[in-house]
Structures are given as C-alpha cells and as structure tokens.
Design a protein around this motif. Structure first.
Motif, PDB file in Angstrom:
ATOM      1  N   ASN A 130       0.827  -1.211   0.000  1.00 16.41           N
ATOM      2  CA  ASN A 130       0.000   0.000   0.000  1.00 16.41           C
ATOM      3  C   ASN A 130       0.864   1.265   0.000  1.00 16.41           C
ATOM      4  OD1 ASN A 130      -2.363   1.499   0.093  1.00 16.41           O
ATOM      5  ND2 ASN A 130      -2.542   1.350   2.309  1.00 16.41           N
ATOM      6  N   TYR A 135      -3.767   2.056  -1.845  1.00 13.32           N
ATOM      7  CA  TYR A 135      -4.865   1.091  -1.723  1.00 13.32           C
ATOM      8  C   TYR A 135      -5.728   1.298  -0.481  1.00 13.32           C
ATOM      9  CZ  TYR A 135      -3.080  -1.598  -5.685  1.00 13.32           C
ATOM     10  OH  TYR A 135      -2.695  -2.009  -6.945  1.00 13.32           O
ATOM     11  N   ASP A 136      -5.680   2.464   0.131  1.00 15.71           N
ATOM     12  CA  ASP A 136      -6.512   2.719   1.316  1.00 15.71           C
ATOM     13  C   ASP A 136      -7.997   2.477   1.030  1.00 15.71           C
ATOM     14  OD1 ASP A 136      -4.308   3.334   2.861  1.00 15.71           O
ATOM     15  OD2 ASP A 136      -4.675   5.510   2.882  1.00 15.71           O
ATOM     16  N   LYS A 139      -8.657  -1.242   0.671  1.00 18.68           N
ATOM     17  CA  LYS A 139      -8.593  -1.866   1.995  1.00 18.68           C
ATOM     18  C   LYS A 139      -9.887  -1.614   2.752  1.00 18.68           C
ATOM     19  CE  LYS A 139      -5.754  -2.049   6.170  1.00 18.68           C
ATOM     20  NZ  LYS A 139      -4.554  -1.511   6.830  1.00 18.68           N
ATOM     21  N   GLN A 143     -12.550  -4.412   4.036  1.00 19.25           N
ATOM     22  CA  GLN A 143     -12.982  -4.462   5.433  1.00 19.25           C
ATOM     23  C   GLN A 143     -14.506  -4.423   5.528  1.00 19.25           C
ATOM     24  OE1 GLN A 143     -10.550  -1.148   6.738  1.00 19.25           O
ATOM     25  NE2 GLN A 143      -9.013  -2.509   7.624  1.00 19.25           N
ATOM     26  N   PHE A 161      -1.817  -6.438   4.287  1.00 18.35           N
ATOM     27  CA  PHE A 161      -1.548  -5.082   3.811  1.00 18.35           C
ATOM     28  C   PHE A 161      -0.252  -4.593   4.446  1.00 18.35           C
ATOM     29  CE2 PHE A 161      -6.014  -5.475   2.956  1.00 18.35           C
ATOM     30  CZ  PHE A 161      -6.215  -4.722   1.815  1.00 18.35           C
TER      31      PHE A 161
END
Length: 174
Positions: A130, A135-136, A139, A143, A161
């Motif tokens: 990341n 890629y926040d 992610k 989640q 990650f």
C-alpha cells in the motif's frame, strides 16, 4: 522464493518508483526470484532492473500482444497467448504474490488471485503493498466486505496489507 509481483507498466513518480526499487533490491539481495509480467517499461522495468542489479533471478511472463515490450536478458521468458493464460502462468510459477500500485490490469490480477485463494485454489501468501496509501480505499472496501459478511474467510487470511517494502518481504519470509 519465487515472488510474483503484479504492478503497473506506466511511468510513475518517485512516490511510487522509490519504494518499488527498494522492494526489488531487497528481493534480489535476499536471493529471491522475480516472477512478473515481463515488460521492460514503466514500474515493471524499475522492479526488474532492481532485482537483476541486486543479483536476483528474472522470470517474465509476457503476452502475445505485448511481446514487443518484453524485456530481453531475463533468466526465463514465457509468452502466453492471452491475459488469462498469463495470470495462470504467473500464479503457477509463484510461491507468493505481491500486489504493487497499478491500474485496471493490476486490480484485475489482484481480485482474481484473492478469489482463487478464497475458494482454496491456492494457499500462497498475498501481500498488498500500500505505497503512499494507494490502496486505502480498496482496503476499506475489503474491510466492509468482511464486516457485512461477503467474505467467507477472515480478511487477514486472504491478504496482508503492508505500507513499506521491508514489511512486505518480512511477511513473506516468516
């Protein structure tokens, strides 16, 4: 270890190339092999250069319509007939997978690898590197999928990650 890396073939800023180069150098210095899309352009070139300069082995898997961009001087180069065959060949040759920054092709590769793992069709470790929070959003989406019951397995059993190259490689080597 044969480490498959999915990543962009675009020319990118130092924000992305510096961490990719760092990961590549670590991979090569530790005696691992790079298994990648075989292109000698953009971020793919940065990583291949870094691995090769650090003494690592290069295994490229290009595809017919991109063979003009394939790197010469690899330890091994395979040319697949299409993208599906290329992804299968990359996974077959890998002991582990690292997903770096990329566009739609990289996202396609990442989701397919995770889908195959979800169904038990491979058990290889998968790391999403990341870099700079790239890629926040993904992610967060994963989640949410986990929280709302869309994933039959815990997210951390599908993908790790890592924010830094050293953390990505450390996870794979444990």
């Amino acid at each position: 270890m044969n480490i498959c890396v999915f990543l962009s073939a675009a020319d990118l800023s130092e924000t992305y190339t510096a961490p990719a180069r760092e990961f590549a150098e670590l991979l090569g210095k530790r005696g691992h092999s790079l298994v990648w899309g075989g292109s000698d352009v953009g971020l793919m070139k940065v990583v291949a250069d870094g691995v090769q300069e650090a003494g690592g082995r290069l295994v490229g898997v290009s595809v017919t319509f991109l063979s003009d961009k394939a790197r010469t001087g690899c330890d091994e180069m395979i040319v697949a007939k299409d993208l599906a065959e290329r992804k299968a060949e990359l996974l077959a040759r890998a002991d582990a997978v690292v997903i770096m920054v990329g566009g739609t092709g990289t996202l396609d590769e990442a989701t397919e690898i995770l889908e195959l793992k979800k169904h038990g069709l491979h058990t290889k470790p998968v790391v999403l590197l990341n870099t700079a929070g790239f890629y926040d959003g993904l992610k967060e989406q994963f989640q949410r999928m986990e929280t709302e019951g869309f994933l039959p397995l815990p997210l951390d059993s599908l993908v790790f990650f890592a924010d830094e190259p050293a953390a990505a490689l450390a996870y794979l080597e444990q």
